[in-house]
Design an enzyme around this catalytic site. Structure first.
Site, PDB file in Angstrom:
ATOM      1  N   ASP A 297       0.809  -1.205  -0.037  1.00  0.00           N
ATOM      2  CA  ASP A 297      -0.081  -0.042   0.100  1.00  0.00           C
ATOM      3  C   ASP A 297       0.944   1.145  -0.051  1.00  0.00           C
ATOM      4  OD1 ASP A 297      -2.657   1.359   0.188  1.00  0.00           O
ATOM      5  OD2 ASP A 297      -1.804   2.007   2.113  1.00  0.00           O
ATOM      6  N   LEU A 378      -8.050   5.515   1.176  1.00  0.00           N
ATOM      7  CA  LEU A 378      -8.223   6.774   0.276  1.00  0.00           C
ATOM      8  C   LEU A 378      -6.898   7.172  -0.218  1.00  0.00           C
ATOM      9  CD1 LEU A 378     -10.425   8.661   3.121  1.00  0.00           C
ATOM     10  CD2 LEU A 378     -11.137   7.252   1.178  1.00  0.00           C
ATOM     11  N   ARG A 379      -6.017   6.417  -0.166  1.00  0.00           N
ATOM     12  CA  ARG A 379      -4.776   6.742  -0.816  1.00  0.00           C
ATOM     13  C   ARG A 379      -4.773   6.829  -2.190  1.00  0.00           C
ATOM     14  NH1 ARG A 379      -1.582   4.035   2.538  1.00  0.00           N
ATOM     15  NH2 ARG A 379      -0.880   5.752   3.762  1.00  0.00           N
ATOM     16  N   GLY A 380      -5.714   5.783  -2.834  1.00  0.00           N
ATOM     17  CA  GLY A 380      -5.765   5.592  -4.210  1.00  0.00           C
ATOM     18  C   GLY A 380      -6.128   6.848  -4.948  1.00  0.00           C
ATOM     19  N   VAL A 383      -3.238   9.453  -4.856  1.00  0.00           N
ATOM     20  CA  VAL A 383      -2.353   9.077  -5.560  1.00  0.00           C
ATOM     21  C   VAL A 383      -2.962   9.284  -7.276  1.00  0.00           C
ATOM     22  CG1 VAL A 383      -0.884   7.421  -6.524  1.00  0.00           C
ATOM     23  CG2 VAL A 383      -1.199   7.731  -4.119  1.00  0.00           C
TER      24      VAL A 383
END
Length: 428
Positions: A297, A378-380, A383
């Site tokens: 991740d 929520l990192r997707g 990014v």
């Protein structure tokens, strides 16, 4: 005595070294004379014994003479070295020449456009979080990553700081630099090449985080800290080949540093910390094992590469590799200019990154896409937004379009999708 005078050079009594040598010769002659009296009794005749003694004396004198000659030669050679050192300085090769010899040109890598684009986007915006490159053996993964050093720009750093502290950004400054700034000191600034550090799989935790010399700390009353790899790579690129084989203990250290941007070392009540912000790049072969989900991740983007199976692509790889082995200067002349142009383009894209616009409706579409795919975390979303902006800046445009999002969506989201519970090899 006559043998000694015949073999040795004329005496120079005014020279202290010659007087010392003369004294040595006298002493040696006395020793030989004393030994000769005992020596003669074991020989059949006195004449034979005398000849043997004379020969022994002559050999000893010749050896002393040769030792003096070698000593004079060494002194003369030392003077010559000093004289050459004091002469005109030879121009040093530029720092980039090391990379030009050891690193295969980035532009010379055949195909693998998605991989090269992901690497360049991360150089434009390191906050994306790095790249994980997965693929078969011999597809140019490590070659492309190591060639990335040719595109790394110089960065401003505090001259005498071992953590590559940014003089203009307190978030990437060590505690020592902050204390000096608080005391009103003017910090010397120098330009350094962006660090590129390759982490070996066999590295120990102390080698990665650094060590504290407890004995020295107690004796000197300070923090005797020996920086590790994380100190060297601050504000740089950390590359891990075969990252899926990395020891779990080292993975924990990297996860902690990647999450906080700081490396903390505590030993026997002594605590030291320093900034450790780096761009993480890893390569792996899927058949050799999976990555821990927490580490996976942390990679902003993942790219899958396959062997370029077309006959012309294989031939071109073979031709360029052979030419690099036989005549690297010619390959450098052919592709060095392209690498220089890419480096300038990346620097220009960095400068305009903050001015790139993303329409609100497009941001809503990105969030809707991630929600529909049931992306973990929520990192997707973050990014994907950053990668699309970096792509637009790289291409010299001003606003992100839906096509830009489509181009980078797969590499930003594919490793964040929940896999099918029936077949682990099929994701949504």
């Amino acid at each position: 005595g006559q043998v000694i005078d015949a073999v040795l050079p004329p005496k120079l009594e005014h020279d202290p070294r010659q007087r010392s040598a003369s004294l040595d010769r006298t002493t040696s002659a006395q020793k030989v004379t004393i030994a000769a009296s005992d020596f003669q009794s074991g020989w059949p005749s006195a004449s034979v014994a005398s000849a043997a003694v004379g020969l022994a004396v002559a050999c000893a004198a010749w050896r002393r003479h040769e030792r003096r000659n070698r000593a004079v030669s060494r002194q003369t050679g030392a003077v010559g070295l000093v004289g050459r050192a004091a002469g005109p300085a030879v121009a040093e090769k530029p720092a980039t020449s090391d990379f030009g010899i050891t690193a295969f040109p980035f532009s010379a890598v055949v195909g693998q456009d998605d991989m090269k684009l992901a690497l360049m986007l991360n150089l434009i915006d390191p906050v994306i979080g790095g790249v994980l490159i997965q693929g078969e053996r011999g597809t140019g993964k490590s070659t492309a990553v190591r060639a990335l050093v040719r595109l790394l720009p110089d960065i401003p750093t505090v001259a005498d700081d071992k953590y590559n502290s940014d003089p203009a950004n307190p978030a990437s400054q060590s505690d020592e630099v902050r204390d000096r700034l608080a005391a009103g000191e003017d910090l010397p600034v120098e330009m350094r090449r962006t660090p590129f550090v390759e982490l070996p799989l066999g590295a120990t935790e102390d080698r990665v985080t650094g060590t504290i010399d407890i004995e020295r700390a107690l004796l000197e009353g300070g923090k005797a800290f020996e920086p590790g790899i994380l100190a060297r790579v601050n504000r740089g690129v950390l590359y891990i080949d075969e990252v899926n084989l990395l020891d779990d203990q080292i993975v924990d250290v990297l996860l902690d540093s990647a999450a906080s941007g700081w490396n903390t070392v505590e030993r026997e009540g002594v605590s030291v910390r320093h900034p450790a912000r780096f761009l993480l790049i890893g390569t792996a072969h899927p058949d050799e094992g999976d990555l821990r989900p927490q580490l996976l991740d942390r990679f902003g983007m993942t790219v899958g590469v396959r062997t370029a199976n077309a006959a012309n692509s294989r031939f071109e790889v073979l031709r360029r590799t052979s030419q690099w082995e036989q005549d690297p200067e010619k390959v450098e002349q052919t592709f060095g200019g392209e690498d220089g142009a890419l480096k300038a383009k990346i620097l220009e894209a960095r400068g305009k990154l903050s001015s790139i616009k993303v329409d609100r409706a497009l941001k809503v579409k990105i969030s809707t896409l991630c929600s529909t795919l049931n992306v973990d975390g929520l990192r997707g979303d973050i990014v994907l937004n950053r990668a699309a902006r970096a792509l637009v800046a790289f291409e010299g445009r001003e606003e992100v379009t839906e096509e830009d999002v489509r181009q980078v969506a797969v590499s930003c989201l594919q490793h964040r999708l929940r896999q099918n519970v029936v077949s682990d090899s099929v994701d949504n």
